[in-house]
Scaffold this motif. Structure first.
Motif, PDB file in Angstrom:
ATOM      1  N   ALA A   1      15.320  27.962  -5.187  1.00 36.18           N
ATOM      2  CA  ALA A   1      14.695  26.640  -5.311  1.00 36.18           C
ATOM      3  C   ALA A   1      15.423  25.609  -4.450  1.00 36.18           C
ATOM      4  CB  ALA A   1      14.669  26.198  -6.766  1.00 36.18           C
ATOM      5  N   ALA A   2      16.745  25.631  -4.458  1.00 36.45           N
ATOM      6  CA  ALA A   2      17.517  24.685  -3.642  1.00 36.45           C
ATOM      7  C   ALA A   2      17.285  24.956  -2.163  1.00 36.45           C
ATOM      8  CB  ALA A   2      18.994  24.790  -3.979  1.00 36.45           C
ATOM      9  N   ASN A   3      17.245  26.220  -1.784  1.00 38.72           N
ATOM     10  CA  ASN A   3      17.000  26.594  -0.390  1.00 38.72           C
ATOM     11  C   ASN A   3      15.625  26.092   0.043  1.00 38.72           C
ATOM     12  OD1 ASN A   3      16.445  28.002   2.014  1.00 38.72           O
ATOM     13  ND2 ASN A   3      17.757  29.686   1.404  1.00 38.72           N
ATOM     14  N   ARG A   4      14.655  26.290  -0.792  1.00 44.28           N
ATOM     15  CA  ARG A   4      13.281  25.858  -0.490  1.00 44.28           C
ATOM     16  C   ARG A   4      13.216  24.343  -0.307  1.00 44.28           C
ATOM     17  NH1 ARG A   4       7.966  28.442  -0.276  1.00 44.28           N
ATOM     18  NH2 ARG A   4       6.699  26.666   0.281  1.00 44.28           N
ATOM     19  N   ARG A   5      13.866  23.596  -1.205  1.00 44.15           N
ATOM     20  CA  ARG A   5      13.865  22.127  -1.101  1.00 44.15           C
ATOM     21  C   ARG A   5      14.483  21.650   0.209  1.00 44.15           C
ATOM     22  NH1 ARG A   5      15.519  22.298  -6.359  1.00 44.15           N
ATOM     23  NH2 ARG A   5      17.660  21.857  -5.748  1.00 44.15           N
ATOM     24  N   ILE A   6      15.610  22.251   0.593  1.00 44.76           N
ATOM     25  CA  ILE A   6      16.286  21.833   1.822  1.00 44.76           C
ATOM     26  C   ILE A   6      15.417  22.108   3.042  1.00 44.76           C
ATOM     27  CG2 ILE A   6      18.266  22.312   3.316  1.00 44.76           C
ATOM     28  CD1 ILE A   6      18.856  20.589   0.813  1.00 44.76           C
ATOM     29  N   TRP A   7      14.823  23.312   3.113  1.00 48.91           N
ATOM     30  CA  TRP A   7      13.968  23.632   4.260  1.00 48.91           C
ATOM     31  C   TRP A   7      12.718  22.762   4.282  1.00 48.91           C
ATOM     32  CZ3 TRP A   7      15.284  25.582   8.595  1.00 48.91           C
ATOM     33  CH2 TRP A   7      16.354  26.475   8.656  1.00 48.91           C
ATOM     34  N   ASP A   8      12.159  22.449   3.115  1.00 46.75           N
ATOM     35  CA  ASP A   8      10.999  21.550   3.064  1.00 46.75           C
ATOM     36  C   ASP A   8      11.375  20.172   3.597  1.00 46.75           C
ATOM     37  OD1 ASP A   8       9.496  23.581   1.983  1.00 46.75           O
ATOM     38  OD2 ASP A   8       9.455  22.732  -0.053  1.00 46.75           O
ATOM     39  N   ARG A   9      12.519  19.663   3.162  1.00 47.41           N
ATOM     40  CA  ARG A   9      12.979  18.349   3.620  1.00 47.41           C
ATOM     41  C   ARG A   9      13.219  18.344   5.129  1.00 47.41           C
ATOM     42  NH1 ARG A   9      18.020  16.349   0.511  1.00 47.41           N
ATOM     43  NH2 ARG A   9      16.562  16.689  -1.171  1.00 47.41           N
ATOM     44  N   TRP A  10      13.853  19.421   5.624  1.00 44.54           N
ATOM     45  CA  TRP A  10      14.115  19.531   7.066  1.00 44.54           C
ATOM     46  C   TRP A  10      12.804  19.550   7.846  1.00 44.54           C
ATOM     47  CZ3 TRP A  10      12.817  23.027  10.841  1.00 44.54           C
ATOM     48  CH2 TRP A  10      13.512  22.927  12.040  1.00 44.54           C
ATOM     49  N   SER A  11      11.839  20.335   7.382  1.00 46.33           N
ATOM     50  CA  SER A  11      10.546  20.451   8.054  1.00 46.33           C
ATOM     51  C   SER A  11       9.830  19.114   8.107  1.00 46.33           C
ATOM     52  CB  SER A  11       9.661  21.465   7.326  1.00 46.33           C
ATOM     53  OG  SER A  11      10.247  22.729   7.349  1.00 46.33           O
TER      54      SER A  11
ATOM     55  N   LEU B   1       7.073  18.929  10.755  1.00 49.86           N
ATOM     56  CA  LEU B   1       6.576  20.306  10.782  1.00 49.86           C
ATOM     57  C   LEU B   1       5.961  20.658   9.432  1.00 49.86           C
ATOM     58  CD1 LEU B   1       9.660  21.943  12.494  1.00 49.86           C
ATOM     59  CD2 LEU B   1       7.468  21.380  13.560  1.00 49.86           C
ATOM     60  N   ASP B   2       5.151  21.692   9.428  1.00 53.37           N
ATOM     61  CA  ASP B   2       4.566  22.207   8.194  1.00 53.37           C
ATOM     62  C   ASP B   2       5.678  22.837   7.354  1.00 53.37           C
ATOM     63  OD1 ASP B   2       3.117  23.429   6.200  1.00 53.37           O
ATOM     64  OD2 ASP B   2       2.163  24.896   7.519  1.00 53.37           O
ATOM     65  N   PRO B   3       5.917  22.333   6.132  1.00 55.95           N
ATOM     66  CA  PRO B   3       7.005  22.876   5.312  1.00 55.95           C
ATOM     67  C   PRO B   3       6.863  24.363   4.993  1.00 55.95           C
ATOM     68  CG  PRO B   3       6.237  20.801   4.411  1.00 55.95           C
ATOM     69  CD  PRO B   3       5.285  21.187   5.503  1.00 55.95           C
ATOM     70  N   ALA B   4       5.668  24.905   5.050  1.00 58.65           N
ATOM     71  CA  ALA B   4       5.477  26.321   4.733  1.00 58.65           C
ATOM     72  C   ALA B   4       5.926  27.236   5.869  1.00 58.65           C
ATOM     73  CB  ALA B   4       4.019  26.591   4.400  1.00 58.65           C
ATOM     74  N   GLU B   5       5.989  26.722   7.082  1.00 55.44           N
ATOM     75  CA  GLU B   5       6.286  27.580   8.240  1.00 55.44           C
ATOM     76  C   GLU B   5       7.653  28.268   8.180  1.00 55.44           C
ATOM     77  OE1 GLU B   5       5.562  29.862  11.316  1.00 55.44           O
ATOM     78  OE2 GLU B   5       4.091  28.611  10.306  1.00 55.44           O
ATOM     79  N   PRO B   6       8.747  27.563   7.887  1.00 54.63           N
ATOM     80  CA  PRO B   6      10.035  28.275   7.816  1.00 54.63           C
ATOM     81  C   PRO B   6      10.032  29.387   6.767  1.00 54.63           C
ATOM     82  CG  PRO B   6      10.409  25.912   7.842  1.00 54.63           C
ATOM     83  CD  PRO B   6       8.926  26.127   7.699  1.00 54.63           C
ATOM     84  N   HIS B   7       9.296  29.189   5.675  1.00 55.45           N
ATOM     85  CA  HIS B   7       9.254  30.209   4.624  1.00 55.45           C
ATOM     86  C   HIS B   7       8.431  31.424   5.058  1.00 55.45           C
ATOM     87  CE1 HIS B   7      11.233  27.301   2.160  1.00 55.45           C
ATOM     88  NE2 HIS B   7      10.298  26.428   2.451  1.00 55.45           N
TER      89      HIS B   7
END
Length: 64
Positions: A32-42, A47-53
């Motif tokens: 969950a923390a990893n997801r939040r950080i990548w969403d914030r970065w995106s 960028l689309d927050p779903a893309e890094p995932h």
């Protein structure tokens, strides 16, 4: 008179000091923390927050 180790006399004694790195989520479930950080970065980079995932979950998979 007791003998002092070289580490103690030089000020480099780090016994008992450790920093665990758990980047794969084995020790702590950090998804969950990893997801939040990548969403914030995106979002910060417009960028689309779903893309890094999608890219991260596709790694290592064989084409269908």
């Amino acid at each position: 008179m007791t003998e002092t180790s070289p580490a103690r006399t030089s000020g480099d004694d780090h016994s008992g000091t450790a920093v665990p790195f758990d980047v794969d989520g084995v020790l702590v479930d950090s998804y969950a923390a990893n997801r939040r950080i990548w969403d914030r970065w995106s979002l910060h980079h417009n960028l689309d927050p779903a893309e890094p995932h999608r890219a991260a979950t596709a790694a290592g998979r064989r084409p269908a």
